[in-house]
Design a protein around this motif. Structure first.
Motif, mmCIF file in Angstrom:
data_model
loop_
_atom_site.group_PDB
_atom_site.id
_atom_site.type_symbol
_atom_site.label_atom_id
_atom_site.label_comp_id
_atom_site.label_asym_id
_atom_site.label_seq_id
_atom_site.Cartn_x
_atom_site.Cartn_y
_atom_site.Cartn_z
ATOM 1 N N ALA A 1 -17.692 -16.654 19.955
ATOM 2 C CA ALA A 1 -18.488 -17.848 20.526
ATOM 3 C C ALA A 1 -19.964 -17.051 20.538
ATOM 4 O O ALA A 1 -20.958 -17.877 20.099
ATOM 5 N N ALA A 2 -20.247 -16.090 20.933
ATOM 6 C CA ALA A 2 -21.423 -15.274 21.069
ATOM 7 C C ALA A 2 -22.067 -15.051 19.659
ATOM 8 O O ALA A 2 -22.994 -15.212 19.461
ATOM 9 N N GLU A 3 -21.018 -14.750 18.693
ATOM 10 C CA GLU A 3 -21.265 -14.254 17.393
ATOM 11 C C GLU A 3 -22.097 -15.746 16.755
ATOM 12 O O GLU A 3 -23.127 -15.580 16.203
ATOM 13 N N ARG A 4 -21.303 -16.769 16.744
ATOM 14 C CA ARG A 4 -21.882 -17.841 16.331
ATOM 15 C C ARG A 4 -23.226 -18.346 16.731
ATOM 16 O O ARG A 4 -24.152 -18.785 16.228
ATOM 17 N N LYS A 5 -23.282 -18.066 18.077
ATOM 18 C CA LYS A 5 -24.437 -18.688 18.855
ATOM 19 C C LYS A 5 -25.614 -17.841 18.337
ATOM 20 O O LYS A 5 -26.789 -18.197 17.929
ATOM 21 N N LEU A 6 -25.310 -16.459 18.183
ATOM 22 C CA LEU A 6 -26.487 -15.368 17.792
ATOM 23 C C LEU A 6 -27.031 -15.607 16.346
ATOM 24 O O LEU A 6 -27.988 -15.348 15.859
ATOM 25 N N SER B 1 -14.678 -19.115 23.352
ATOM 26 C CA SER B 1 -13.722 -18.257 22.593
ATOM 27 C C SER B 1 -12.801 -17.276 23.513
ATOM 28 O O SER B 1 -13.217 -16.931 24.651
ATOM 29 N N GLY B 2 -12.071 -16.618 22.775
ATOM 30 C CA GLY B 2 -11.147 -15.789 23.682
ATOM 31 C C GLY B 2 -9.659 -16.357 23.956
ATOM 32 O O GLY B 2 -9.580 -17.556 23.929
ATOM 33 N N ARG C 1 -16.835 -8.593 24.291
ATOM 34 C CA ARG C 1 -15.521 -8.018 24.251
ATOM 35 C C ARG C 1 -15.140 -7.205 25.361
ATOM 36 O O ARG C 1 -14.188 -6.821 25.932
ATOM 37 N N ARG C 2 -16.488 -6.211 25.653
ATOM 38 C CA ARG C 2 -16.361 -5.257 26.838
ATOM 39 C C ARG C 2 -16.124 -6.128 27.949
ATOM 40 O O ARG C 2 -15.160 -5.415 28.843
ATOM 41 N N LEU C 3 -16.666 -7.104 28.232
ATOM 42 C CA LEU C 3 -16.237 -7.991 29.565
ATOM 43 C C LEU C 3 -14.971 -8.426 29.528
ATOM 44 O O LEU C 3 -14.357 -8.262 30.462
ATOM 45 N N GLY C 4 -14.226 -8.812 28.280
ATOM 46 C CA GLY C 4 -13.054 -9.178 28.278
ATOM 47 C C GLY C 4 -12.147 -8.136 28.693
ATOM 48 O O GLY C 4 -11.002 -8.301 29.084
ATOM 49 N N PRO D 1 -21.873 -9.933 20.754
ATOM 50 C CA PRO D 1 -20.304 -10.038 20.968
ATOM 51 C C PRO D 1 -19.636 -8.694 21.270
ATOM 52 O O PRO D 1 -18.489 -8.726 22.139
ATOM 53 N N ALA D 2 -20.246 -7.690 21.154
ATOM 54 C CA ALA D 2 -19.601 -6.195 21.710
ATOM 55 C C ALA D 2 -19.859 -6.390 23.402
ATOM 56 O O ALA D 2 -18.791 -5.941 23.927
#
Length: 271
Positions: free
Chosen positions: A163-168, A135-136, A101-104, A97-98
């Motif tokens: 979304a990444a958080e849910r998958k991981l 997400s986003g 967020r950085r990509l965003g 997720p971090a």
């Protein structure tokens, strides 16, 4: 989105390995104009091959980054010079997720939209129809662009990274379960009883329900002290069998943490 709109949409796919090539091929079949870039893999039929991320992104309304988590930031930075202000950058890599967020943040600073997208099933056999979570702030736009082309996208209300958080979180369970099965079967093979253990694992997975989960969680807390000792014995046995006890040791360490954190509870004889 009508047929003409589908035909007019331009999509860049960065990363043309197994997943990227399958998604790109399905996009072409659905009528989209697809540009691709991969420094080591040729573009599949129907995909316009380009020489860089920026060249691939030029003129595209949507970018699908499918290279790797380790390359995601560099790919975004390299692609930004070619992106128009109305471009939407979607990162489909399995990253933390971090990182999402950085990509965003990088996309926002570069003046383009961003969506965090997680692929929730294997791409082989599914291609563009692989279930996705997005997400986003621009997740809805992502879904709106790809659903008419056949994509299966669920939108999560929340920031990039969700979304990444849910998958991981799911991966912790599912990949951990797979690792436990692999280690246990390796040990059973060394002990000469692999088929016996296979039958037990299949039986337990087949009969699992909501009560099974409660029993696993509650039992781990209630019997943490005794099970710590049990898993140490299991790890010692795997050492004797010549199988590295990675999962057994991790299980012992988790139970030890539970035992130290909880209030003293009566230790029952069943577990």
């Amino acid at each position: 989105m009508g047929a003409n709109a589908v035909a007019d949409i331009r999509i860049a796919v960065l990363g043309l390995g197994e997943a990227g090539s399958l998604v790109a091929g399905d996009l072409v079949a659905a009528g989209a104009r697809v540009r691709g870039y991969d420094p080591t893999v040729a573009a599949p039929p129907g995909v316009t091959e380009t020489g860089s991320e920026a060249e691939a992104v030029a003129g595209c309304a949507l970018v699908l980054s499918l290279n790797s988590a380790s390359a995601a930031v560099d790919a975004l930075r390299a692609g930004l010079p070619g992106a128009a202000p109305d471009c939407l950058w979607a990162d489909l890599n399995t990253a933390s997720p971090a990182v999402k967020r950085r990509l965003g943040e990088i996309a926002g600073a570069g003046g383009i939209g961003f969506a965090d997208v997680s692929l929730m099933a294997p791409v082989p056999g599914n291609g563009l129809r692989t279930p996705m979570l997005a997400s986003g702030a621009r997740a809805g736009q992502y879904a709106g662009l790809l659903r008419p082309l056949g994509a299966r996208v669920d939108v999560l209300e929340g920031p990039a990274g969700l979304a990444a958080e849910r998958k991981l979180l799911r991966s912790v369970f599912y990949k951990g379960l797979a690792a436990a099965a692999v280690e246990a079967l390796d040990a059973a093979r060394a002990a000469g009883c692999e088929e016996w253990l296979r039958e037990i694992i299949v039986h337990e997975l087949t009969r699992a329900d909501a009560a099974t989960l409660e029993r696993l969680v509650d039992g781990s807390h209630r019997h943490a002290v005794r099970r710590t000792t049990e898993m140490q014995a299991a790890a010692d046995m795997l050492d004797d069998l010549g199988v590295p006890p990675l999962i057994a040791t991790a299980g012992k360490d988790l139970l030890h943490r539970l035992a130290r954190a909880q209030s003293p509870l009566p230790q029952g004889s069943a577990g």
